[in-house]
Design an enzyme around this catalytic site. Structure first.
Site, PDB file in Angstrom:
ATOM      1  CD1 TRP A 127      -2.799   1.453   0.567  1.00  0.00           C
ATOM      2  CD2 TRP A 127      -2.018   1.838   2.630  1.00  0.00           C
ATOM      3  NE1 TRP A 127      -3.544   2.459   1.122  1.00  0.00           N
ATOM      4  CE2 TRP A 127      -3.085   2.713   2.378  1.00  0.00           C
ATOM      5  CE3 TRP A 127      -1.375   1.889   3.866  1.00  0.00           C
ATOM      6  CZ2 TRP A 127      -3.529   3.635   3.332  1.00  0.00           C
ATOM      7  CZ3 TRP A 127      -1.808   2.806   4.808  1.00  0.00           C
ATOM      8  CH2 TRP A 127      -2.879   3.670   4.537  1.00  0.00           C
ATOM      9  CG  ASP A 208      -2.009  -2.339   7.603  1.00  0.00           C
ATOM     10  OD1 ASP A 208      -3.103  -2.274   8.210  1.00  0.00           O
ATOM     11  OD2 ASP A 208      -1.656  -1.508   6.752  1.00  0.00           O
ATOM     12  CB  ALA A 210      -6.637  -2.649   6.424  1.00  0.00           C
ATOM     13  CE  LYS A 243     -10.370   0.132   3.764  1.00  0.00           C
ATOM     14  NZ  LYS A 243      -9.921   0.768   2.600  1.00  0.00           N
TER      15      LYS A 243
HETATM   16  C1  LMR Z   1      -7.069   1.765  -0.482  1.00  0.00           C
HETATM   17  O1  LMR Z   1      -6.000   1.136  -0.454  1.00  0.00           O
HETATM   18  O2  LMR Z   1      -7.633   2.088  -1.544  1.00  0.00           O
HETATM   19  C2  LMR Z   1      -7.738   2.131   0.803  1.00  0.00           C
HETATM   20  O3  LMR Z   1      -7.036   1.588   1.874  1.00  0.00           O
HETATM   21  C3  LMR Z   1      -7.976   3.578   0.934  1.00  0.00           C
HETATM   22  C4  LMR Z   1      -6.727   4.357   1.212  1.00  0.00           C
HETATM   23  O4  LMR Z   1      -6.699   5.080   2.199  1.00  0.00           O
HETATM   24  O5  LMR Z   1      -5.776   4.260   0.432  1.00  0.00           O
END
Ligand code: LMR
Length: 391
Positions: A127, A208, A210, A243
């Site tokens: 990410w 992490d 999420a 989420k």
């Molecule tokens: C994403 O990866 O699209 C989500 O986790 C939103 C973000 O904050 O990037």
């Protein structure tokens, strides 16, 4: 002060959100930012959230401060949700944060203060906000091999070979489930191998979490982090309720630290919260606490979450099937094996741009697709465009 400043570029996900919003085409398709959408294309407030909010609205008689680490009832509920009953409460320090990103930031800043020379190992790819926060803090980082674009799976040998370079005190950043952006998840045997590596090297896993509940189910998705917590002296966890409770804009997150030094860790987390934002947001955390603490609301929430998970699995199968029809090959078969919201579908930046400019289909620049953004109506069109552009 600002006249001479150049504003930083937003990251690729945030930039894409802006481009999508500005696109006047009525048939544009948003497969960018990680937000769940129903088959009708809506991001609904979950029924249990509505019911919990109603109860809170009726019963709450004060909005005074709670505590620097947030409400103990919320933190206890999060500990149980993520770690189950196997890890003793006496080994878990916890603090509320503004969203999962807030938790990632608090963990990394804590490590930066306590061990500024530690290297943070991040998966390739990951990410974009992971390296952004690490770089902002000035902490060292290195990538470990993770995704094998040829197979759509994990490069296990490469991952373990790279992680063998981690030393005592380094952090190994892992995605608890639903790897973002690839969709390729670690198997139980991978978690065992990583736990053994951490025990051997003294590196500390940082998980992490999420997307719990979006992959294989609430408990299955936490299997890896639970294994680490049961076998290692220290595990750092950043959790998000954006989420799985659909509470995106309420900013509901938590740091959990599995440690033998619980009291000290809680003191550090409280101090870190105080300096960065003082008290964590309460409303969304209270909603989560209300849902997890009430048998009927909890069941309703689990059912709705499970329906969302199945919808994403269905989208995966349907897209893989449509692509099989369009390409006459099983080249995109990996889509059905991936878990969670995202898959890296492959393609160059130029091809992703052609999908956006020529077909109104928005993917993140690295080819990440939000599977939850597909609907039965759009899957055939997306499959046709992918087959054409990625041919
Ligand atoms: C994403 O990866 O699209 C989500 O986790 C939103 C973000 O904050 O990037």
């Amino acid at each position: 002060m600002f006249e001479t400043v150049t504003a930083p570029e937003p990251d690729k996900i945030i930039r894409l959100m802006g481009m999508f919003a500005a696109d006047p085409r009525g048939d544009k398709i948003d497969l960018g930012v990680g937000v769940y959408r129903s088959p009708e294309g809506k991001t609904p407030v979950m029924a249990a959230v509505k019911a919990a909010e109603h109860r809170i609205w009726t019963a709450q008689d004060s909005k005074t401060y709670v505590s620097l680490r947030g409400d103990p009832g919320y933190l206890d509920a999060m500990r149980r949700l993520i770690l189950g009953d196997g890890v003793p409460e006496a080994r878990v320090a916890a603090a509320g944060t503004p969203g999962g990103t807030g938790a990632v930031r608090q963990v990394l800043e804590t490590v930066h203060r306590l061990n500024p020379t530690a290297t943070v190992w991040i998966s390739d790819p990951t990410w974009p906000n992971h390296p952004a926060i690490i770089d902002h803090l000035g902490q060292a980082r290195r990538s470990y091999r993770y995704y094998d674009a040829q197979t759509g799976g994990i490069d296990r040998a490469g991952m373990m070979a790279d992680l063998a370079g981690a030393v005592r005190g380094d952090l190994i950043l892992l995605h608890g489930c639903c790897h973002n952006p690839t969709g390729a998840d670690l198997l139980p045997s991978d978690w065992q191998a990583i736990a053994a590596l951490c025990a051997r090297t003294g590196a500390i896993p940082f998980v992490d979490m999420a997307y719990q509940g979006f992959g294989a189910g609430l408990d299955a998705d936490a299997g890896g982090v639970r294994h680490l917590a049961l076998t290692l002296p220290e595990v750092l966890i950043a959790a998000s309720c954006s989420k799985n409770f659909g509470l995106y804009r309420e900013r509901v997150g938590a740091v959990l630290i599995v440690t033998e030094g619980k009291a000290a860790a809680e003191g550090v987390l409280a101090g870190m919260n105080r300096q960065n934002f003082a008290f964590p947001p309460d409303h969304g955390a209270r909603v989560v606490q209300e849902i997890l603490g009430d048998a009927a609301l909890r069941m309703d929430w689990r059912d709705e979450l499970e329906a969302m998970r199945r919808m994403m699995e269905g989208n995966r199968r349907a897209l893989a099937e449509a692509l099989r029809g369009e390409t006459g090959s099983d080249r995109f078969g990996f889509l059905a094996a991936h878990r969670g919201m995202f898959s890296l579908i492959g393609g160059t930046a130029a091809q992703v741009e052609t999908l956006r400019a020529g077909h109104g289909i928005y993917l993140v620049g690295d080819g990440r697709m939000n599977i939850a953004g597909l609907t039965p109506d759009t899957i055939p069109r997306v499959a046709r465009a992918l087959a054409e552009v990625l041919a």
